[in-house]
Enzyme design. Structure first.
Site, PDB file in Angstrom:
ATOM      1  N   ILE A  10      61.224 157.214  58.480  1.00  0.00           N
ATOM      2  CA  ILE A  10      62.044 156.120  57.959  1.00  0.00           C
ATOM      3  C   ILE A  10      63.425 156.598  57.520  1.00  0.00           C
ATOM      4  O   ILE A  10      64.387 155.844  57.574  1.00  0.00           O
ATOM      5  CB  ILE A  10      61.315 155.359  56.824  1.00  0.00           C
ATOM      6  CG1 ILE A  10      61.951 153.987  56.617  1.00  0.00           C
ATOM      7  CG2 ILE A  10      61.262 156.196  55.549  1.00  0.00           C
ATOM      8  CD1 ILE A  10      61.116 153.011  55.832  1.00  0.00           C
ATOM      9  N   ASN A  23      58.047 153.740  42.768  1.00  0.00           N
ATOM     10  CA  ASN A  23      57.191 153.484  41.613  1.00  0.00           C
ATOM     11  C   ASN A  23      58.006 152.708  40.578  1.00  0.00           C
ATOM     12  O   ASN A  23      59.218 152.563  40.719  1.00  0.00           O
ATOM     13  CB  ASN A  23      56.630 154.799  41.045  1.00  0.00           C
ATOM     14  CG  ASN A  23      57.726 155.760  40.627  1.00  0.00           C
ATOM     15  OD1 ASN A  23      58.642 155.416  39.899  1.00  0.00           O
ATOM     16  ND2 ASN A  23      57.631 156.991  41.102  1.00  0.00           N
ATOM     17  N   GLY A  31      55.476 160.837  48.751  1.00  0.00           N
ATOM     18  CA  GLY A  31      55.393 159.993  49.939  1.00  0.00           C
ATOM     19  C   GLY A  31      56.745 159.505  50.415  1.00  0.00           C
ATOM     20  O   GLY A  31      57.727 160.258  50.463  1.00  0.00           O
ATOM     21  N   ASP A  33      58.814 157.498  48.941  1.00  0.00           N
ATOM     22  CA  ASP A  33      59.787 157.576  47.858  1.00  0.00           C
ATOM     23  C   ASP A  33      60.425 158.958  47.793  1.00  0.00           C
ATOM     24  O   ASP A  33      61.652 159.093  47.735  1.00  0.00           O
ATOM     25  CB  ASP A  33      59.080 157.239  46.542  1.00  0.00           C
ATOM     26  CG  ASP A  33      60.022 156.943  45.389  1.00  0.00           C
ATOM     27  OD1 ASP A  33      61.197 156.619  45.621  1.00  0.00           O
ATOM     28  OD2 ASP A  33      59.557 157.018  44.232  1.00  0.00           O
ATOM     29  N   SER A 117      52.377 150.366  49.756  1.00  0.00           N
ATOM     30  CA  SER A 117      51.139 150.550  48.985  1.00  0.00           C
ATOM     31  C   SER A 117      49.965 151.123  49.770  1.00  0.00           C
ATOM     32  O   SER A 117      48.890 151.322  49.205  1.00  0.00           O
ATOM     33  CB  SER A 117      50.701 149.253  48.289  1.00  0.00           C
ATOM     34  OG  SER A 117      51.585 148.932  47.240  1.00  0.00           O
TER      35      SER A 117
END
Length: 166
Positions: A10, A23, A31, A33, A117
């Site tokens: 990404i 978060n 991950g 983030d 998620s």
């Protein structure tokens, strides 16, 4: 809006905005983030601190600079943590709807989404895919392309199969 799927990273997508599965604290994590913060550099974190001093609520979205990413913006969403008991599906679908609303505010024509998620937060992958596709397909938005980006081959195949039946 066209919904597409790619197998890839990404942080390398040539789009107007990338969606970060953040978060609630908005200070980086693991991950997706962690990858977005690492690739975007310190400007992403600095903008998170400035724009979201108290973080974001689960299901909400907000934007920052993309720093060193090829995108112009990062749209941060806070997905529900299924493993800790946040199982309200409307919080998950809200992430996609709110991300598109923010994209519309920014004038973004192309947006790259992770599967929110479904990683460390443990949302069942089949339902995470269904929630994403249902929400994106029903959205009224000026975004021309919603690109689902799957890091692993199995997730890519699952998303591609789901898109082919919609």
């Amino acid at each position: 809006m066209e919904i597409t799927v790619v197998h890839g990273d990404i942080t390398r997508q040539q789009v107007d905005a990338v969606v970060n599965a953040a978060n609630r604290g908005m200070r980086g994590g693991g991950g997706v983030d962690g990858a977005i913060h690492a690739a975007g550099g310190p400007a992403v974190l600095a903008d998170c601190v400035a724009r979201f001093p108290h973080g974001l609520a689960t299901g909400d979205a907000g934007w920052t600079t993309a720093g060193d990413l090829p995108a112009r913006w990062v749209i941060h969403v806070v997905g529900p943590d299924h493993r800790s008991g946040q199982t309200d599906r409307s919080l998950l679908t809200s992430c996609y709807a709110r991300a598109l609303a923010v994209a519309d505010e920014l004038g973004a024509g192309s947006v790259a989404f992770p599967l929110v998620s479904a990683g460390i937060y443990g949302w069942p992958k089949h339902d995470a895919v269904a929630a994403a596709i249902e929400t994106l397909a029903a959205a009224e938005t000026a975004v021309a392309e919603a690109r689902m980006v799957a890091f692993d081959r199995g997730t890519y195949q699952l998303i591609a199969q789901s898109l082919s039946t919609t």
